[in-house]
Enzyme design. Sequence first.
Site, mmCIF file in Angstrom:
data_model
loop_
_atom_site.group_PDB
_atom_site.id
_atom_site.type_symbol
_atom_site.label_atom_id
_atom_site.label_comp_id
_atom_site.label_asym_id
_atom_site.label_seq_id
_atom_site.Cartn_x
_atom_site.Cartn_y
_atom_site.Cartn_z
ATOM 1 N N SER A 113 0.847 -1.196 0.000
ATOM 2 C CA SER A 113 0.000 0.000 0.000
ATOM 3 C C SER A 113 0.880 1.242 0.000
ATOM 4 O O SER A 113 2.007 1.218 0.526
ATOM 5 C CB SER A 113 -0.838 -0.017 1.274
ATOM 6 O OG SER A 113 -1.360 1.269 1.518
ATOM 7 N N SER A 114 0.336 2.349 -0.514
ATOM 8 C CA SER A 114 1.116 3.595 -0.529
ATOM 9 C C SER A 114 1.345 4.145 0.880
ATOM 10 O O SER A 114 2.194 5.014 1.067
ATOM 11 C CB SER A 114 0.411 4.655 -1.379
ATOM 12 O OG SER A 114 -0.872 4.921 -0.866
ATOM 13 N N CYS A 115 0.604 3.629 1.880
ATOM 14 C CA CYS A 115 0.784 4.152 3.241
ATOM 15 C C CYS A 115 2.062 3.645 3.908
ATOM 16 O O CYS A 115 2.359 4.040 5.031
ATOM 17 C CB CYS A 115 -0.428 3.867 4.107
ATOM 18 S SG CYS A 115 -0.623 2.139 4.473
ATOM 19 N N TYR A 142 -1.121 -0.851 10.148
ATOM 20 C CA TYR A 142 -1.296 -1.458 8.819
ATOM 21 C C TYR A 142 -0.018 -1.278 7.991
ATOM 22 O O TYR A 142 0.453 -2.217 7.332
ATOM 23 C CB TYR A 142 -2.478 -0.781 8.135
ATOM 24 C CG TYR A 142 -2.795 -1.282 6.753
ATOM 25 C CD1 TYR A 142 -3.398 -2.528 6.564
ATOM 26 C CD2 TYR A 142 -2.518 -0.514 5.623
ATOM 27 C CE1 TYR A 142 -3.714 -2.972 5.294
ATOM 28 C CE2 TYR A 142 -2.833 -0.957 4.350
ATOM 29 C CZ TYR A 142 -3.427 -2.181 4.185
ATOM 30 O OH TYR A 142 -3.741 -2.631 2.925
ATOM 31 N N LYS A 146 2.489 -4.069 6.320
ATOM 32 C CA LYS A 146 2.779 -4.104 4.885
ATOM 33 C C LYS A 146 4.291 -3.982 4.620
ATOM 34 O O LYS A 146 4.818 -4.609 3.701
ATOM 35 C CB LYS A 146 2.007 -2.996 4.158
ATOM 36 C CG LYS A 146 0.509 -3.274 4.084
ATOM 37 C CD LYS A 146 0.223 -4.524 3.262
ATOM 38 C CE LYS A 146 -1.233 -4.848 3.100
ATOM 39 N NZ LYS A 146 -1.455 -6.113 2.359
ATOM 40 N N HIS A 185 -13.167 3.180 2.757
ATOM 41 C CA HIS A 185 -12.271 4.236 2.280
ATOM 42 C C HIS A 185 -13.102 5.433 1.832
ATOM 43 O O HIS A 185 -14.329 5.365 1.718
ATOM 44 C CB HIS A 185 -11.410 3.707 1.127
ATOM 45 C CG HIS A 185 -10.357 2.748 1.572
ATOM 46 N ND1 HIS A 185 -10.525 1.384 1.523
ATOM 47 C CD2 HIS A 185 -9.126 2.954 2.105
ATOM 48 C CE1 HIS A 185 -9.446 0.800 1.995
ATOM 49 N NE2 HIS A 185 -8.575 1.718 2.366
HETATM 50 O O1 GFB Z 1 -9.511 6.376 2.076
HETATM 51 P P1 GFB Z 1 -9.319 6.975 3.397
HETATM 52 O O2 GFB Z 1 -10.271 6.600 4.479
HETATM 53 O O3 GFB Z 1 -7.891 6.679 4.008
HETATM 54 O O4 GFB Z 1 -9.372 8.579 3.171
HETATM 55 P P2 GFB Z 1 -6.425 7.271 3.730
HETATM 56 C C1 GFB Z 1 -9.284 9.413 4.253
HETATM 57 C C2 GFB Z 1 -9.309 10.867 3.839
HETATM 58 O O5 GFB Z 1 -10.617 11.207 3.331
HETATM 59 C C3 GFB Z 1 -9.089 11.743 5.056
HETATM 60 C C4 GFB Z 1 -11.260 12.114 4.225
HETATM 61 O O6 GFB Z 1 -8.503 12.965 4.679
HETATM 62 C C5 GFB Z 1 -10.509 11.924 5.554
HETATM 63 O O7 GFB Z 1 -10.616 13.068 6.390
HETATM 64 N N1 GFB Z 1 -12.698 11.806 4.295
HETATM 65 C C6 GFB Z 1 -13.696 12.704 4.125
HETATM 66 C C7 GFB Z 1 -13.266 10.596 4.543
HETATM 67 N N2 GFB Z 1 -14.889 12.125 4.319
HETATM 68 C C8 GFB Z 1 -14.659 10.809 4.557
HETATM 69 C C9 GFB Z 1 -15.516 9.708 4.828
HETATM 70 O O8 GFB Z 1 -16.749 9.803 4.871
HETATM 71 N N3 GFB Z 1 -14.917 8.495 4.996
HETATM 72 C C10 GFB Z 1 -13.561 8.336 4.931
HETATM 73 N N4 GFB Z 1 -13.037 7.103 5.079
HETATM 74 N N5 GFB Z 1 -12.723 9.384 4.737
HETATM 75 C C11 GFB Z 1 -5.773 4.798 3.745
HETATM 76 C C12 GFB Z 1 -5.336 3.894 4.840
HETATM 77 O O9 GFB Z 1 -5.544 6.087 4.218
HETATM 78 O O10 GFB Z 1 -5.071 4.639 2.565
HETATM 79 C C13 GFB Z 1 -5.262 2.500 4.376
HETATM 80 O O11 GFB Z 1 -6.212 4.020 5.922
HETATM 81 C C14 GFB Z 1 -4.647 2.341 2.998
HETATM 82 O O12 GFB Z 1 -4.485 1.847 5.301
HETATM 83 C C15 GFB Z 1 -5.139 3.365 1.998
HETATM 84 O O13 GFB Z 1 -3.267 2.439 3.099
HETATM 85 C C16 GFB Z 1 -4.357 3.331 0.725
HETATM 86 O O14 GFB Z 1 -6.209 7.550 2.278
HETATM 87 O O15 GFB Z 1 -6.147 8.390 4.661
#
Ligand code: GFB
Length: 313
Positions: A113-115, A142, A146, A185
């Site tokens: 993952s990119s994280c 996580y 990874k 996500h």
């Molecule tokens: O995809 P996501 O949940 O994870 O996106 P990451 C999070 C971003 O979207 C944050 C905003 O900036 C949140 O504040 N956001 C806005 C929301 N509204 C929402 C919402 O309703 N739901 C969610 N989920 N986010 C992931 C990692 O990080 O990246 C995983 O958690 C994985 O481990 C993936 O590596 C590639 O992009 O921050």
Amino acid sequence: MSEIQRELETKVYVAGHRGMVGSAIVRKLQNEGFKNILTRTRSELDLTNQQAVFDFFKEEKPQHVYLAAAKVGGIHANNVYRAQFLYENLMIEANIIHAAWLHGVEKLLFLGSSCIYPKMAEQPLVEEALLTGPLEPTNEPYAIAKIAGIKLCETYRHQYGANFISAMPTNLYGPGDNYDLETSHVLPALLRKIHTAKVNGEDEVHLWGTGSPQREFLHVDDLAIACVHLMDTYDGEDWVNVGTGVDLSIRALAEMICEVVGYTGRLAWDTSKPDGTPRKLMDVSRINALGWKAQIELRDGIERVYSEVKDTF
Ligand code: GFB
């Protein structure tokens, strides 16, 4: 039997075939004509159970393995279920990678993952940025799991000569995504929230964070093409980023989704929720040089996914 026919007879195990990534890889392999695709559901094979995994590999002796099984989720799930994200992912990777080596798997592709890259790494993220700084706290468990997976592939290659490679996808979306608002996500969460607000005639929709973080999104069918391409052509020890090389802010993503859905209400930002990493744009020069490029434009991909799921919300 021709070379191509022989390749299509390869016994290929796709771990995690019911997930978004694994199911896309299975679809791609089926389209290519692979005849010998091996899968197991979670109730048939618990990948965190070492003995069960060893027995499975001993009995089935797969030749190729796509390691797409993982416990995954969005920012909230990563941040809350921290022990499970670390433990389950470590166990799955360690069990499969060790069993693959023990039972002579010819080639294995591990999905990361990119994280894995440091929170404040220079953008775009080059593969060499790994382990050069602290990780983003919301998904550190996580990311550590990874990183361990990458290092398992690297060390089994060095010590035992195993042909195990790793691919690091950016944020993904596509068929089979998780639409649970607590654990999903951002892209599926926004599709669902904005669709629901439109259907219910609500004049505002509540999103998390500030909307300013930048994210890159890749359709999972593009990822599946990259995975099969790497399995066919790449035997290097370096892990390979897989992304579009283009990102946008969460706010811009939300506006794009509003257009696709046809929602004209207001976006309200709940800043008590975390933003996560400010930016994680992949440098994709390595995979581009290996002959793969993302094909599906984000707007087209969102339209495709929306038409697939809107009646299921
Ligand atoms: O995809 P996501 O949940 O994870 O996106 P990451 C999070 C971003 O979207 C944050 C905003 O900036 C949140 O504040 N956001 C806005 C929301 N509204 C929402 C919402 O309703 N739901 C969610 N989920 N986010 C992931 C990692 O990080 O990246 C995983 O958690 C994985 O481990 C993936 O590596 C590639 O992009 O921050």
